[in-house]
Design a protein around this motif. Structure first.
Motif, PDB file in Angstrom:
ATOM      1  N   LYS A  69       0.809  -1.221   0.000  1.00  0.00           N
ATOM      2  CA  LYS A  69       0.000   0.000   0.000  1.00  0.00           C
ATOM      3  C   LYS A  69       0.844   1.274   0.000  1.00  0.00           C
ATOM      4  O   LYS A  69       0.327   2.366  -0.153  1.00  0.00           O
ATOM      5  N   VAL A  70       2.149   1.131   0.196  1.00  0.00           N
ATOM      6  CA  VAL A  70       3.041   2.289   0.218  1.00  0.00           C
ATOM      7  C   VAL A  70       3.339   2.731  -1.215  1.00  0.00           C
ATOM      8  O   VAL A  70       3.730   1.942  -2.057  1.00  0.00           O
ATOM      9  N   GLU A  71       3.119   4.021  -1.482  1.00  0.00           N
ATOM     10  CA  GLU A  71       3.396   4.597  -2.802  1.00  0.00           C
ATOM     11  C   GLU A  71       4.789   5.216  -2.867  1.00  0.00           C
ATOM     12  O   GLU A  71       5.376   5.319  -3.926  1.00  0.00           O
ATOM     13  N   GLY A  72       5.299   5.671  -1.717  1.00  0.00           N
ATOM     14  CA  GLY A  72       6.610   6.286  -1.687  1.00  0.00           C
ATOM     15  C   GLY A  72       6.844   7.005  -0.374  1.00  0.00           C
ATOM     16  O   GLY A  72       6.060   6.888   0.566  1.00  0.00           O
ATOM     17  N   PHE A  73       7.947   7.767  -0.344  1.00  0.00           N
ATOM     18  CA  PHE A  73       8.352   8.473   0.867  1.00  0.00           C
ATOM     19  C   PHE A  73       8.613   9.938   0.566  1.00  0.00           C
ATOM     20  O   PHE A  73       9.046  10.282  -0.540  1.00  0.00           O
ATOM     21  N   VAL A  74       8.368  10.792   1.547  1.00  0.00           N
ATOM     22  CA  VAL A  74       8.631  12.223   1.396  1.00  0.00           C
ATOM     23  C   VAL A  74       9.238  12.775   2.680  1.00  0.00           C
ATOM     24  O   VAL A  74       9.029  12.238   3.760  1.00  0.00           O
ATOM     25  N   ASP A  75      10.009  13.838   2.525  1.00  0.00           N
ATOM     26  CA  ASP A  75      10.448  14.664   3.644  1.00  0.00           C
ATOM     27  C   ASP A  75       9.643  15.943   3.540  1.00  0.00           C
ATOM     28  O   ASP A  75       9.495  16.508   2.452  1.00  0.00           O
ATOM     29  N   ILE A  76       9.124  16.409   4.643  1.00  0.00           N
ATOM     30  CA  ILE A  76       8.225  17.560   4.663  1.00  0.00           C
ATOM     31  C   ILE A  76       8.866  18.710   5.419  1.00  0.00           C
ATOM     32  O   ILE A  76       9.408  18.518   6.511  1.00  0.00           O
ATOM     33  N   ASP A  77       8.784  19.898   4.836  1.00  0.00           N
ATOM     34  CA  ASP A  77       9.293  21.119   5.455  1.00  0.00           C
ATOM     35  C   ASP A  77       8.094  21.971   5.863  1.00  0.00           C
ATOM     36  O   ASP A  77       7.216  22.243   5.040  1.00  0.00           O
ATOM     37  N   ILE A  78       8.034  22.379   7.120  1.00  0.00           N
ATOM     38  CA  ILE A  78       6.928  23.199   7.622  1.00  0.00           C
ATOM     39  C   ILE A  78       7.463  24.569   8.011  1.00  0.00           C
ATOM     40  O   ILE A  78       8.304  24.694   8.906  1.00  0.00           O
ATOM     41  N   ASP A  79       6.996  25.581   7.309  1.00  0.00           N
ATOM     42  CA  ASP A  79       7.366  26.985   7.575  1.00  0.00           C
ATOM     43  C   ASP A  79       8.869  27.233   7.561  1.00  0.00           C
ATOM     44  O   ASP A  79       9.349  28.174   8.177  1.00  0.00           O
ATOM     45  N   GLY A  80       9.630  26.380   6.900  1.00  0.00           N
ATOM     46  CA  GLY A  80      11.068  26.571   6.828  1.00  0.00           C
ATOM     47  C   GLY A  80      11.773  26.389   8.158  1.00  0.00           C
ATOM     48  O   GLY A  80      12.955  26.693   8.288  1.00  0.00           O
ATOM     49  N   THR A  81      11.054  25.873   9.163  1.00  0.00           N
ATOM     50  CA  THR A  81      11.660  25.726  10.487  1.00  0.00           C
ATOM     51  C   THR A  81      11.638  24.298  11.009  1.00  0.00           C
ATOM     52  O   THR A  81      12.466  23.934  11.835  1.00  0.00           O
ATOM     53  N   ILE A  82      10.689  23.500  10.538  1.00  0.00           N
ATOM     54  CA  ILE A  82      10.575  22.115  10.989  1.00  0.00           C
ATOM     55  C   ILE A  82      10.640  21.206   9.771  1.00  0.00           C
ATOM     56  O   ILE A  82       9.934  21.425   8.790  1.00  0.00           O
ATOM     57  N   LYS A  83      11.478  20.188   9.835  1.00  0.00           N
ATOM     58  CA  LYS A  83      11.567  19.214   8.747  1.00  0.00           C
ATOM     59  C   LYS A  83      11.281  17.833   9.315  1.00  0.00           C
ATOM     60  O   LYS A  83      11.878  17.432  10.315  1.00  0.00           O
ATOM     61  N   ILE A  84      10.349  17.130   8.680  1.00  0.00           N
ATOM     62  CA  ILE A  84       9.993  15.778   9.092  1.00  0.00           C
ATOM     63  C   ILE A  84      10.462  14.836   7.994  1.00  0.00           C
ATOM     64  O   ILE A  84       9.958  14.879   6.876  1.00  0.00           O
TER      65      ILE A  84
END
Length: 90
Positions: free
Chosen positions: A15-30
């Motif tokens: 069920k996994v399509e892929g992976f991402v890294d997420i940047d929130i407001d240029g201050t938090i990266k997940i």
């Protein structure tokens, strides 16, 4: 809140399509979020850690913001629309 995809990698398995890294407001990266094709549609699965036989989330999105967060992230994932940019992958 400004949410952007920092990196993405198509990885179709189950069920996994892929992976991402997420940047929130240029201050938090997940790092290491999964894009999952679930029974009710696509959603973002936050990174998890394993302890014994159980998995625990590394971070969570507030329940009242989860749908909005999923919509914003999924709308930006290029590999879901076959517009994958070679420079944006892991």
């Amino acid at each position: 809140m400004n949410i952007n995809i920092a990196r993405e990698k198509k990885y179709k398995k189950g069920k996994v399509e892929g992976f991402v890294d997420i940047d929130i407001d240029g201050t938090i990266k997940i790092n290491g979020c999964s894009i999952v094709n679930g029974s009710e549609g696509m959603f973002v699965s936050m990174p998890q850690t394993k302890k014994g036989d159980n998995y625990y989330p590394v971070c969570q999105v507030a329940e009242d913001k989860r749908n909005e967060f999923n919509e914003i992230v999924i709308s930006q994932v290029k590999f879901l629309t076959d517009e994958e940019d070679e420079e944006s992958v892991f």
